[in-house]
Scaffold this active site. Structure first.
Site, PDB file in Angstrom:
ATOM      1  N   CYS A   2      26.780  39.560 -33.370  1.00 12.02           N
ATOM      2  CA  CYS A   2      27.613  40.685 -32.922  1.00 12.02           C
ATOM      3  C   CYS A   2      28.123  40.544 -31.489  1.00 12.02           C
ATOM      4  O   CYS A   2      27.421  40.033 -30.621  1.00 12.02           O
ATOM      5  CB  CYS A   2      26.826  41.980 -32.994  1.00 12.02           C
ATOM      6  SG  CYS A   2      26.104  42.311 -34.585  1.00 12.02           S
ATOM      7  N   ARG A  27      31.328  33.967 -31.829  1.00 13.84           N
ATOM      8  CA  ARG A  27      29.917  34.287 -32.045  1.00 13.84           C
ATOM      9  C   ARG A  27      29.606  34.475 -33.533  1.00 13.84           C
ATOM     10  O   ARG A  27      28.444  34.461 -33.924  1.00 13.84           O
ATOM     11  CB  ARG A  27      29.538  35.564 -31.285  1.00 13.84           C
ATOM     12  CG  ARG A  27      29.678  35.436 -29.788  1.00 13.84           C
ATOM     13  CD  ARG A  27      29.548  36.782 -29.101  1.00 13.84           C
ATOM     14  NE  ARG A  27      28.205  37.294 -29.150  1.00 13.84           N
ATOM     15  CZ  ARG A  27      27.226  37.021 -28.299  1.00 13.84           C
ATOM     16  NH1 ARG A  27      27.464  36.179 -27.306  1.00 13.84           N
ATOM     17  NH2 ARG A  27      26.034  37.537 -28.422  1.00 13.84           N
ATOM     18  N   TRP A  75      28.096  41.143 -37.227  1.00  9.47           N
ATOM     19  CA  TRP A  75      27.579  40.096 -38.111  1.00  9.47           C
ATOM     20  C   TRP A  75      26.461  40.768 -38.900  1.00  9.47           C
ATOM     21  O   TRP A  75      25.416  41.102 -38.342  1.00  9.47           O
ATOM     22  CB  TRP A  75      27.055  38.936 -37.270  1.00  9.47           C
ATOM     23  CG  TRP A  75      26.685  37.711 -38.046  1.00  9.47           C
ATOM     24  CD1 TRP A  75      27.522  36.717 -38.465  1.00  9.47           C
ATOM     25  CD2 TRP A  75      25.375  37.320 -38.475  1.00  9.47           C
ATOM     26  NE1 TRP A  75      26.820  35.755 -39.136  1.00  9.47           N
ATOM     27  CE2 TRP A  75      25.502  36.095 -39.160  1.00  9.47           C
ATOM     28  CE3 TRP A  75      24.109  37.890 -38.367  1.00  9.47           C
ATOM     29  CZ2 TRP A  75      24.420  35.428 -39.717  1.00  9.47           C
ATOM     30  CZ3 TRP A  75      23.021  37.233 -38.923  1.00  9.47           C
ATOM     31  CH2 TRP A  75      23.186  36.009 -39.582  1.00  9.47           C
ATOM     32  N   ASN A 101      24.247  45.535 -30.620  1.00  7.51           N
ATOM     33  CA  ASN A 101      23.911  44.163 -31.002  1.00  7.51           C
ATOM     34  C   ASN A 101      22.394  44.061 -30.953  1.00  7.51           C
ATOM     35  O   ASN A 101      21.789  44.433 -29.948  1.00  7.51           O
ATOM     36  CB  ASN A 101      24.572  43.184 -30.009  1.00  7.51           C
ATOM     37  CG  ASN A 101      24.153  41.742 -30.246  1.00  7.51           C
ATOM     38  OD1 ASN A 101      23.561  41.417 -31.277  1.00  7.51           O
ATOM     39  ND2 ASN A 101      24.453  40.884 -29.286  1.00  7.51           N
ATOM     40  N   GLY A 102      21.781  43.579 -32.040  1.00  4.21           N
ATOM     41  CA  GLY A 102      20.317  43.471 -32.073  1.00  4.21           C
ATOM     42  C   GLY A 102      19.797  44.056 -33.374  1.00  4.21           C
ATOM     43  O   GLY A 102      20.561  44.270 -34.320  1.00  4.21           O
ATOM     44  N   GLU A 481      20.798  15.475 -36.776  1.00  2.00           N
ATOM     45  CA  GLU A 481      21.913  16.195 -36.163  1.00  2.00           C
ATOM     46  C   GLU A 481      23.232  15.897 -36.896  1.00  2.00           C
ATOM     47  O   GLU A 481      24.028  16.804 -37.141  1.00  2.00           O
ATOM     48  CB  GLU A 481      22.005  15.827 -34.671  1.00  2.00           C
ATOM     49  CG  GLU A 481      23.174  16.434 -33.917  1.00  2.00           C
ATOM     50  CD  GLU A 481      23.201  17.959 -33.908  1.00  2.00           C
ATOM     51  OE1 GLU A 481      22.237  18.585 -34.363  1.00  2.00           O
ATOM     52  OE2 GLU A 481      24.212  18.515 -33.467  1.00  2.00           O
ATOM     53  N   LYS A 485      25.518  18.764 -38.681  1.00  2.00           N
ATOM     54  CA  LYS A 485      26.914  18.961 -38.271  1.00  2.00           C
ATOM     55  C   LYS A 485      27.817  18.961 -39.492  1.00  2.00           C
ATOM     56  O   LYS A 485      28.676  19.808 -39.645  1.00  2.00           O
ATOM     57  CB  LYS A 485      27.276  17.821 -37.315  1.00  2.00           C
ATOM     58  CG  LYS A 485      28.200  18.088 -36.202  1.00  2.00           C
ATOM     59  CD  LYS A 485      27.625  18.708 -34.966  1.00  2.00           C
ATOM     60  CE  LYS A 485      26.868  19.952 -35.178  1.00  2.00           C
ATOM     61  NZ  LYS A 485      26.120  20.447 -34.095  1.00  2.00           N
ATOM     62  N   GLU A 488      27.256  22.089 -41.763  1.00  3.09           N
ATOM     63  CA  GLU A 488      27.725  23.338 -41.159  1.00  3.09           C
ATOM     64  C   GLU A 488      29.213  23.544 -41.312  1.00  3.09           C
ATOM     65  O   GLU A 488      29.655  24.626 -41.652  1.00  3.09           O
ATOM     66  CB  GLU A 488      27.521  23.290 -39.637  1.00  3.09           C
ATOM     67  CG  GLU A 488      26.168  23.411 -39.119  1.00  3.09           C
ATOM     68  CD  GLU A 488      26.213  23.446 -37.611  1.00  3.09           C
ATOM     69  OE1 GLU A 488      26.382  22.378 -36.983  1.00  3.09           O
ATOM     70  OE2 GLU A 488      26.078  24.528 -37.049  1.00  3.09           O
ATOM     71  N   HIS A 504      10.209   7.173 -51.185  1.00  5.10           N
ATOM     72  CA  HIS A 504       9.132   8.069 -51.636  1.00  5.10           C
ATOM     73  C   HIS A 504       9.692   9.274 -52.385  1.00  5.10           C
ATOM     74  O   HIS A 504       9.008  10.291 -52.511  1.00  5.10           O
ATOM     75  CB  HIS A 504       8.276   8.502 -50.441  1.00  5.10           C
ATOM     76  CG  HIS A 504       7.588   7.344 -49.803  1.00  5.10           C
ATOM     77  ND1 HIS A 504       6.499   6.726 -50.372  1.00  5.10           N
ATOM     78  CD2 HIS A 504       7.867   6.645 -48.684  1.00  5.10           C
ATOM     79  CE1 HIS A 504       6.118   5.701 -49.619  1.00  5.10           C
ATOM     80  NE2 HIS A 504       6.948   5.634 -48.581  1.00  5.10           N
ATOM     81  N   LYS A 602      27.252  32.031 -33.560  1.00  3.41           N
ATOM     82  CA  LYS A 602      27.018  31.142 -32.423  1.00  3.41           C
ATOM     83  C   LYS A 602      25.697  31.443 -31.740  1.00  3.41           C
ATOM     84  O   LYS A 602      24.956  30.557 -31.363  1.00  3.41           O
ATOM     85  CB  LYS A 602      28.183  31.290 -31.427  1.00  3.41           C
ATOM     86  CG  LYS A 602      28.069  30.396 -30.190  1.00  3.41           C
ATOM     87  CD  LYS A 602      28.219  28.938 -30.579  1.00  3.41           C
ATOM     88  CE  LYS A 602      28.089  27.992 -29.400  1.00  3.41           C
ATOM     89  NZ  LYS A 602      27.853  26.619 -29.870  1.00  3.41           N
TER      90      LYS A 602
HETATM   91  C1  F6R Z   1      24.309  23.843 -34.766  1.00  5.57           C
HETATM   92  C2  F6R Z   1      24.028  24.907 -33.834  1.00  5.57           C
HETATM   93  C3  F6R Z   1      22.781  25.684 -34.039  1.00  5.57           C
HETATM   94  C4  F6R Z   1      22.109  25.975 -32.683  1.00  5.57           C
HETATM   95  C5  F6R Z   1      20.892  26.886 -32.886  1.00  5.57           C
HETATM   96  C6  F6R Z   1      20.188  27.169 -31.583  1.00  5.57           C
HETATM   97  O1  F6R Z   1      25.540  23.236 -34.494  1.00  5.57           O
HETATM   98  O2  F6R Z   1      24.781  25.164 -32.931  1.00  5.57           O
HETATM   99  O3  F6R Z   1      21.908  25.028 -34.902  1.00  5.57           O
HETATM  100  O4  F6R Z   1      21.733  24.761 -32.115  1.00  5.57           O
HETATM  101  O5  F6R Z   1      21.314  28.104 -33.466  1.00  5.57           O
HETATM  102  O6  F6R Z   1      21.028  27.846 -30.694  1.00  5.57           O
HETATM  103  P1  F6R Z   1      20.716  27.862 -29.140  1.00  5.57           P
HETATM  104  O7  F6R Z   1      20.854  26.471 -28.637  1.00  5.57           O
HETATM  105  O8  F6R Z   1      21.732  28.794 -28.562  1.00  5.57           O
HETATM  106  O9  F6R Z   1      19.306  28.367 -28.991  1.00  5.57           O
END
Ligand code: F6R
Length: 607
Positions: A2, A27, A75, A101-102, A481, A485, A488, A504, A602
């Site tokens: 949010c 976000r 959100w 937000n929360g 990673e 990526k 996502e 395995h 985000k």
């Molecule tokens: C993936 C991504 C998320 C963040 C995760 C932690 O591309 O961005 O997996 O890495 O939500 O977020 P932060 O770093 O803000 O704690």
């Protein structure tokens, strides 16, 4: 997650709120709304879907007059995305409008109590209880009402509240959810982050938990929960508005991928002086480092993947045991952590609820906390003993790239710094590492030059249903990673596997034409990975090798992405670049919403 914006001043509020909300779109959200004070009453508009739907409904804000208002992108957590569940929520009389937000953890109990007293609820949200609580507790003084409300609610909140009895002020308060106050010239703002208001002001107050802000056009006052005024220092935002704009790129993600050399330089350069690593913000002495029993690393998502890299590097270089744990698991596993342990929390936003909770859990056990954070003044930074900021600038695309890369750079600095303090590096080894860390921005730049080839590969493979990433050791950490990526932003199923683990179980999924991306940059394990490539090839896989040691890989892989060589500990910074680019181009070929992938946010400020 949010986003909140609030405005009071001389200008029409609605267009300013919509513009601020647009800056917070990254976000993640599924509905949006605004409420504006106008002629003794509160008017509002809300819509499910993109902000544009709301904007069209009120003609870019023109339809809503008034110079004070609050806005929100939601959100969904409690209740589906819908017009009704979108914020702002109004109290029954329409006197109060609230954006939140929360998460209000005790909202069911509060809702029941309010319903028993005759309050009627229209939404499924936890937030609506706050609007009704204001109505319930309000006796003519808004600050008293805020204090009573926050005493009753449990959980996390950043709140913006309009009251129709107050034509020239509104209030805000936060606990464990982000909110800043922007100080302008005869106009004041609240926002979930700086990007939303940067075009209006660079003067910011970072709020502590439960500080109550009263905003009037000509100034801002802050109170504690005893209703005493609090003096705060104004912070200046130093980064430029361009950093939060696309600047000619089609997507923030590509802009941020390209910004990585600069971002790494900004992270590293100030911390290397006369060939020595200087970590000013870290108060650990050599004695403290020698006495560390174990290092725990807690983080989520990509930041957790940085933690996996860190485990390999710190253990190898410093011979201190390192356990990297998902923050959401660590916080509930009754961890065996204590005052002899160092806990490293890694987070771009500095607001991730699980990482913050894990850090607090460790703190309760007496551990010392070092955090690696991008957003200054964030909750994780504030709760830590020492903070190393990554100085990557604002990261807007939901999928992280430059924050991940700068976090890696900080890990190299910490590992080399500690290994040196522990006397585990010769002066030659130390110099080579420091030199290579300084060379990283240029090397990343050179890998980025291979963009066209990666784009070509993506155009060949964007229709795959499933893609595997394999590697050993640091290559495995980067595989995690790369796979995340891709998932996502392109929505292609993918698995990252430690290459030696394939046989395995997972090798049963390899069939004719399955794409396997094999990372092989570590010299010691290179041959082992090549053997694993042969195994998947024998089962029909198409292999893309990402490697420094080309020749043997060239014999077995169908496609080769070559990387320049640097100290092996630092290779993750180079290996990840083609994987970021590959994900980007695959998603682009598929026409995905790259900067705002579905269902993702985000900044994950809820559990
Ligand atoms: C993936 C991504 C998320 C963040 C995760 C932690 O591309 O961005 O997996 O890495 O939500 O977020 P932060 O770093 O803000 O704690």
């Amino acid at each position: 997650m949010c986003g909140i914006v609030g405005y009071i001043g001389k200008n029409q509020a609605a267009p300013i709120l919509l513009d601020g909300l647009a800056k917070l779109e990254y976000r993640g959200y599924d509905s949006a709304g605004i409420a504006v004070y106008n002629n003794g009453k509160i008017e509002f508009a809300k819509s499910k879907g993109r902000l544009q739907v709301l904007s069209d409904k009120i003609h870019g804000g023109d339809d809503v007059t008034g110079t004070m208002g609050i806005g929100h992108t939601r959100w969904a957590t409690h209740g589906e995305p819908s017009d009704t569940n979108a914020h702002p929520h109004l109290s029954s009389s329409g006197r109060f409008a609230v954006v939140h937000n929360g998460i209000i953890e005790n909202y069911i109990t509060l809702k029941k109590k309010l319903q028993d007293k005759g309050f009627e609820f229209v939404s499924q949200t936890d937030t609506e209880v706050i609007a009704h609580l204001f109505e319930y507790y309000y006796q003519g003084d808004i600050i008293d009402a805020v204090i009573k409300v926050i005493n009753r609610v449990e959980g996390s909140y950043a709140l913006g509240v309009l009251c129709s009895d107050y034509p020239d002020s509104f209030v805000a308060v936060r606990k464990a959810s982000p909110m800043i106050v922007g100080l302008g010239d005869n106009e004041q703002f609240i926002a979930s982050d700086v990007a939303a208001i940067l075009k209006h002001t660079r003067d910011i107050y970072y709020l502590e938990d439960n500080e109550i802000v009263v905003l009037k056009a000509d100034g801002v006052k802050i109170y504690n929960t005893d209703k005493e005024e609090v003096e705060k220092e104004v912070s200046k935002v130093t980064w430029d508005i361009d950093a939060a704009e696309k600047g000619g790129y089609e997507h923030f993600m590509m802009k941020e991928i390209e910004e990585q050399p600069t971002a790494i330089r900004n992270t590293v350069s100030p911390r290397i002086q006369n060939g020595k690593i200087v970590l000013d913000s870290v108060s650990l002495t050599t004695e403290d480092i020698k006495n560390i029993r174990k290092i725990y690393i807690v983080a989520c998502g990509s930041a957790y993947h940085v933690g996996v890299v860190a485990k390999y590097i710190i253990e190898k270089m410093c011979r201190i045991p390192v356990e990297t744990q998902l923050a959401s698991e660590f916080r509930y596993c009754d961890p065996i952590v204590g005052s002899e342990d160092l806990v490293i929390a890694i987070s771009q936003s500095g607001e991730t609820a699980d990482t913050l909770a894990a850090l607090k859990e460790a703190k309760n056990h007496g551990s010392r906390i070092l955090s690696i954070v991008n957003v200054e003044g964030s909750a994780i930074a504030k709760a830590s003993d020492d903070v190393i900021y990554t100085w990557a600038g604002p990261e807007i695309a939901v999928a992280t790239t430059k924050a991940y890369s700068t976090q890696l750079s900080v890990v190299y600095l910490i590992a080399t710094y500690m290994a040196d303090k522990l006397g585990l590096l010769t002066s030659g080894e130390y110099k080579k590492l420091v030199d290579d860390i300084q060379r990283l921005p240029d090397m990343v730049e050179s890998v980025l030059k291979d963009k066209d080839y990666i784009q070509y590969l993506a155009s060949k493979f964007y229709n795959c249903h499933s893609i595997f990433f394999i590697g050993r050791n640091l290559d495995y950490a980067v595989a995690l990673e790369g796979s995340l990526k891709l998932k996502e932003i392109s929505y292609i199923h993918s698995e990252a596997y430690a290459a030696g683990e394939l046989k395995h179980g997972t090798i049963s999924l390899i069939e004719d034409g399955t794409l396997v991306i094999a990372l092989a940059t570590g010299s010691e394990l290179f041959d082992k990975t090549v053997s694993n490539v042969k195994e998947v090839k024998a089962r029909g896989a198409v292999v893309m090798g990402v490697t420094t040691e080309k020749e043997d890989m060239r014999d077995v892989a169908d496609h080769i992405i070559s990387l320049p060589a640097v100290s092996e500990q630092l290779m993750p910074s180079l290996t990840v670049i083609p994987l970021q680019l590959f994900s980007y181009y695959v998603a682009s070929n598929k026409g995905c919403d790259i900067d705002k992938p579905k269902n993702l946010a985000k900044s994950v400020t809820v559990e």
